[in-house]
Scaffold this active site. Structure first.
Site, PDB file in Angstrom:
ATOM      1  N   HIS A  37     -19.218   4.195  -4.917  1.00  0.00           N
ATOM      2  CA  HIS A  37     -18.209   4.323  -3.857  1.00  0.00           C
ATOM      3  C   HIS A  37     -18.195   3.148  -2.888  1.00  0.00           C
ATOM      4  O   HIS A  37     -17.549   3.241  -1.843  1.00  0.00           O
ATOM      5  CB  HIS A  37     -18.445   5.601  -3.048  1.00  0.00           C
ATOM      6  CG  HIS A  37     -17.947   6.843  -3.701  1.00  0.00           C
ATOM      7  ND1 HIS A  37     -16.626   7.223  -3.692  1.00  0.00           N
ATOM      8  CD2 HIS A  37     -18.601   7.796  -4.402  1.00  0.00           C
ATOM      9  CE1 HIS A  37     -16.485   8.370  -4.342  1.00  0.00           C
ATOM     10  NE2 HIS A  37     -17.671   8.732  -4.794  1.00  0.00           N
ATOM     11  N   THR A  45      -8.701   7.686   0.610  1.00  0.00           N
ATOM     12  CA  THR A  45      -7.927   8.871   0.216  1.00  0.00           C
ATOM     13  C   THR A  45      -6.987   9.289   1.338  1.00  0.00           C
ATOM     14  O   THR A  45      -5.989   9.964   1.088  1.00  0.00           O
ATOM     15  CB  THR A  45      -8.841  10.058  -0.151  1.00  0.00           C
ATOM     16  OG1 THR A  45      -9.774  10.285   0.903  1.00  0.00           O
ATOM     17  CG2 THR A  45      -9.579   9.786  -1.455  1.00  0.00           C
ATOM     18  N   LYS A  63     -12.847  -1.523   8.390  1.00  0.00           N
ATOM     19  CA  LYS A  63     -11.588  -0.765   8.393  1.00  0.00           C
ATOM     20  C   LYS A  63     -10.621  -1.300   9.457  1.00  0.00           C
ATOM     21  O   LYS A  63      -9.454  -0.951   9.475  1.00  0.00           O
ATOM     22  CB  LYS A  63     -11.872   0.725   8.593  1.00  0.00           C
ATOM     23  CG  LYS A  63     -12.648   1.328   7.422  1.00  0.00           C
ATOM     24  CD  LYS A  63     -12.952   2.802   7.644  1.00  0.00           C
ATOM     25  CE  LYS A  63     -13.817   3.381   6.531  1.00  0.00           C
ATOM     26  NZ  LYS A  63     -13.074   3.614   5.280  1.00  0.00           N
ATOM     27  N   LYS A  96      -3.039  10.950   1.369  1.00  0.00           N
ATOM     28  CA  LYS A  96      -2.616  12.134   2.135  1.00  0.00           C
ATOM     29  C   LYS A  96      -1.393  11.819   2.993  1.00  0.00           C
ATOM     30  O   LYS A  96      -0.442  12.608   3.050  1.00  0.00           O
ATOM     31  CB  LYS A  96      -3.775  12.612   3.012  1.00  0.00           C
ATOM     32  CG  LYS A  96      -4.961  13.142   2.233  1.00  0.00           C
ATOM     33  CD  LYS A  96      -6.222  13.202   3.081  1.00  0.00           C
ATOM     34  CE  LYS A  96      -7.443  13.390   2.191  1.00  0.00           C
ATOM     35  NZ  LYS A  96      -8.709  13.091   2.868  1.00  0.00           N
ATOM     36  N   LYS A 116      -9.541   7.589  10.361  1.00  0.00           N
ATOM     37  CA  LYS A 116     -10.570   7.383   9.334  1.00  0.00           C
ATOM     38  C   LYS A 116     -11.881   7.077  10.047  1.00  0.00           C
ATOM     39  O   LYS A 116     -11.914   6.921  11.264  1.00  0.00           O
ATOM     40  CB  LYS A 116     -10.183   6.239   8.392  1.00  0.00           C
ATOM     41  CG  LYS A 116      -9.851   4.933   9.095  1.00  0.00           C
ATOM     42  CD  LYS A 116      -9.442   3.860   8.106  1.00  0.00           C
ATOM     43  CE  LYS A 116      -8.050   4.092   7.554  1.00  0.00           C
ATOM     44  NZ  LYS A 116      -8.051   4.475   6.143  1.00  0.00           N
ATOM     45  N   ARG A 117     -12.952   6.985   9.286  1.00  0.00           N
ATOM     46  CA  ARG A 117     -14.242   6.636   9.858  1.00  0.00           C
ATOM     47  C   ARG A 117     -14.139   5.289  10.580  1.00  0.00           C
ATOM     48  O   ARG A 117     -13.418   4.399  10.134  1.00  0.00           O
ATOM     49  CB  ARG A 117     -15.282   6.571   8.730  1.00  0.00           C
ATOM     50  CG  ARG A 117     -16.695   6.261   9.159  1.00  0.00           C
ATOM     51  CD  ARG A 117     -17.658   6.555   8.017  1.00  0.00           C
ATOM     52  NE  ARG A 117     -17.249   5.899   6.776  1.00  0.00           N
ATOM     53  CZ  ARG A 117     -17.674   4.692   6.396  1.00  0.00           C
ATOM     54  NH1 ARG A 117     -18.494   3.993   7.176  1.00  0.00           N
ATOM     55  NH2 ARG A 117     -17.278   4.179   5.252  1.00  0.00           N
TER      56      ARG A 117
END
Length: 816
Positions: free
Chosen positions: A355, A651, A549, A655, A543-544
């Site tokens: 991952h 993911t 990110k 969504k 998100k985290r």
């Protein structure tokens, strides 16, 4: 037995009486929730029995999905939907004067995960049950979740997530199925009848107690299982002698020491004690899970030689990778199997999903710690490594450099990713780009050695949770247009494409989105006392929180837009509401400072009347599954702006897409596959490509200060971080400033700043054309079916696990 309205009313009232002995009008929403869940669980339990009976009788091959996280969210509504009785329950409770929607809100999220890894595992379990794959989860029953996030004065503050304080209605304790897990001690190898035998002595025995949570398939009577393990003492909870002598702490000290293993999700592993606890957690649930699986297998009276024909083990990232050595231990030490036979079975059974692309995130354990805690497991890993290195030596003509690079044990560390690769028959990435980078870069040597092991399985999401449950208005509209076949066959969503140019249909989709935006606006007003305009663009990044990110890129663009509005309050832009949701790891200082920056910018911008409310910034506290279900259906823009080559898949992007948001993205992870699905005109792409990022790292020719010196916007924004402009100390955001300039901007935030601003301007222009925007939204929904986890799991089942789907055809619904 039919779950009709009268049955539900009758049993619901009986449960209220037996559980609370109060008049129905005297009870609260949580008590209603417990009683209704208990009624549903009673019914589900019959399905559990029938499912297990069928699996055992028909000797079905079964897969066990090992994961440190299962972010399952609330289960009552999900179970009602999958049983096909949500509307029946709503009517039944309504006749008793109870609002089902309010009852559903009383359920707490289970604290069993953190982010994408755990939610993926939950989606996979849902899909396995719904498409007829005999598949179960294996994990840890954490007493406390990661943490509950509070925002105090703009800072993240962590408080315990005590999700089990009222018990958990969906779990069933199975004390009779407990097993012993052994830590520490001494291992001796003795010769017995010409074979080496391991004698493990002086170990610490820990009792692993299973708690089972049912996983309900969609309208097919299949209920699989999520088994979570809790650590308990075997026979000495309480030292009565110490208590009698006044040493009260010592009296309970051992009990607490044991229970700490399953106390908290992801203990802080920056300390030696934290690392040790994390390693204990990983071995604890893996050993317990494998012992349980072998015991269940032996009930079928089948030979252990055929274990790989009936069992598949899937390792979700490296956390459970010690399963490879533990299965070898069980087969060799407890079942007297030869090494070669045990290795054949272990590698045939085990599959591994990687991952991460970040090298620093590949899990390693210090040899000294590992050897002391798990002496027999270390011996087995040593032998696995010895045999593997000999094969590498032969394959690469005695190239010792290659051997050293690929060795599972090196530099006094055990590389768990390498163990996972060597001990599995399949290694998959989770997006096409991710898998390509693993093959060509991060795990290149292993791909060269095992070319047939590597494959791609792009992640997926369950549309039952992320569309049907989260967005009922959109679900109703889709059903009205194309029928309900898509619920079991999500690729049928493609039929929506035929409506994308129809103005009247576009208006219906826009109306659904607007209603969802009103609902979120009301929630934000009630919780944060911030007025947000549902007519504004809802621009969401949830998100985290991690530097790669690039939430910081988002906030820098917001500050640039704010500066432009200060200069010209009449700037012609569509009002924009920027919404963030994110948790930062407690020990990740930079990430926590980014949260503070977002909140400081929000305070400044939201209270500046001169900009006429043209932009608002909202940070949603304690982002979890239930909050995501409120947020995602309301989003117009989905921010997927990670540094290209760094996000394995994502993911959240799927969504948001499935709910009609338009993605602004770098060509990273599954964003590329979303672009391929919807076409270039229905996604907004910007920034460096993966190859360009890799070249910049390789050639070391990027200098962030050059951009600071040449781009006046960047210069101004970064200066504002350190001159008190945001109403905080000049030193508050030094860590962010230094990271971007003195540490040379590792994730190329400044390099991608100008393209990102330009992409944001394109959004502003696109949104003005409502017909165009609504068409884009419909096309995103129409092409999202390919990202259903039903499709992903079908590929896992066919290509990795080699398991067939089953169809009950209602034949197991026998009355008992």
């Amino acid at each position: 037995m039919s779950l009709n309205k009268e049955y539900i009313k009758k049993n619901f009232k009986q449960k209220l009486t037996s559980m609370f002995a109060e008049d129905i009008n005297e009870l609260n929403k949580y008590q209603y929730f417990e009683a209704l869940s208990s009624v549903i669980k009673d019914y589900i339990s019959k399905c559990v029995k029938n499912t297990n009976k069928y699996y055992l009788k028909s000797k079905q091959k079964q897969v066990y999905y090992f994961s440190m996280e299962f972010l399952i969210g609330r289960l009552l509504e999900s179970n009602l939907i999958n049983l096909g009785i949500r509307d029946i329950c709503k009517d039944a409770l309504s006749e008793l004067g109870i609002n089902l929607d309010e009852v559903l809100q009383a359920e707490s999220d289970a604290g069993l995960g953190n982010g994408g890894l755990g939610r993926l595992a939950a989606c996979f379990l849902d899909s396995m049950a719904s498409i007829g794959i005999p598949g179960h989860g294996c994990g840890i029953r954490y007493k406390y979740g990661l943490f509950e996030q509070k925002i105090k004065n703009g800072y993240q503050v962590e408080v315990p997530d005590n999700w089990l304080k009222n018990g958990y209605v969906w779990e069933t304790r199975k004390s009779e199925k407990s097993v012993i897990v052994k830590f520490g001690g001494d291992v001796q190898l003795i010769n017995e009848n010409g074979k080496l035998k391991a004698i493990h002595q002086n170990y610490e025995p820990i009792l692993a107690v299973p708690y089972d949570i049912p996983v309900v398939g969609y309208k097919n009577n299949i209920v699989n299982n999520l088994r979570l393990w809790s650590a308990e003492t075997i026979d000495k909870d309480f030292d009565f002698s110490s208590f009698s002598n006044g040493d009260y702490l010592k009296a309970v000290e051992y009990k607490y020491s044991v229970e700490s293993i399953t106390q908290v999700l992801y203990p802080d592993d920056s300390t030696e004690k934290g690392k040790l606890l994390r390693l204990k957690q990983e071995y604890f649930f893996v050993s317990a899970g494998l012992q349980s699986i072998i015991r269940r297998y032996e009930k079928m009276k089948l030979s252990l030689d055929s274990l790989d024909k009936y069992i598949a083990i899937h390792i979700n990232d490296t956390h459970p990778s010690v399963a490879i050595a533990e299965l070898m231990r069980i087969l060799i030490d407890e079942k007297s199997m030869s090494w070669d036979e045990a290795w054949r079975i272990t590698t045939n059974i085990t599959a591994y999903t990687n991952h991460t692309i970040l090298t620093e995130a590949l899990e390693k354990w210090p040899v000294d710690m590992f050897k002391k805690l798990l002496p027999r497991i270390y011996m087995i890993i040593e032998e696995i490594n010895r045999r593997f290195c000999a094969k590498v030596f032969d394959k690469f003509n005695g190239d010792l450099n290659k051997v050293n690079k690929m060795s599972i044990i090196s530099n006094n560390n055990i590389n768990m990713a390498y163990l996972s690769i060597v001990g599995s028959h399949s290694v998959n990435g989770v997006a096409k780009l991710h898998t390509r980078i693993l093959k060509k870069q991060e795990l290149k040597d292993f791909f060269e050695f095992y070319p047939d092991k590597f494959n791609n399985k792009t992640n997926g999401i369950t549309h039952r949770r992320w569309l049907i449950q989260s967005n009922p208005k959109l679900t109703d509209l889709i059903n009205e247009l194309i029928g309900e076949k898509w619920i079991k066959h999500p690729l049928e969503l493609k039929n929506l494409e035929g409506f994308s140019n129809d103005k009247s249909i576009q208006d219906k989709f826009q109306h659904v989105k607007y209603q969802n935006k009103i609902n979120l606006s009301n929630f934000i007003k009630q919780k944060y006392n911030i007025d947000v305009d549902p007519d504004s663009i809802f621009d969401v990044q949830a998100k985290r929180l991690h530097a790669y990110k690039r939430q910081v890129l988002n906030i820098l663009n917001i500050l640039d837009l704010y500066n432009r509005l200060i200069e010209n309050p009449n700037l012609d832009i569509i009002p924009r509401t920027f919404i963030f949701g994110a948790k930062a790891s407690p020990g990740y200082f930079l990430a926590k400072q980014i949260i503070k920056l977002i909140n400081s910018a929000a305070d400044k911008i939201n209270n500046d009347r001169s900009i006429k409310d043209k932009i608002k910034v909202v940070f949603l506290e304690n982002y979890d599954v239930s909050l995501a279900q409120k947020l995602i259906p309301a989003a117009d823009i989905s921010e997927q702006i990670s540094t290209a080559s760094k996000e394995a898949s994502g993911t959240g992007n799927m969504k948001f897409m499935m709910n009609g948001a338009i993605t602004i993205a770098t060509l990273d992870g599954a964003n590329i596959e979303i672009k391929d699905a919807v076409g270039n005109d229905n996604i907004i792409i910007f920034g460096l490509t993966a190859n360009e990022v890799i070249d910049l790292y390789k050639n070391k020719n990027y200098h962030s200060r050059d951009i600071f010196n040449s781009d006046q916007r960047v210069n101004k924004i970064l200066t504002q971080l350190t001159n008190g402009f945001l109403g905080v100390s000049n030193y508050e955001f030094n860590s962010i400033y230094d990271n971007l300039l003195f540490n040379n901007d590792e994730y190329f935030v400044l390099k991608d700043f100008a393209p990102y601003v330009e992409a944001q301007n394109r959004i502003n222009n696109l949104y003005r054309d409502k017909n165009k925007w609504n068409k884009m939204s419909i096309l995103n929904i129409a092409n999202s079916g390919v990202f259903s986890s039903d499709n992903t799991i079908t590929k896992y089942a066919n290509e990795i696990w080699h398991i067939n789907k089953i169809d009950f055809n209602n034949k197991l619904l026998e009355e008992n």
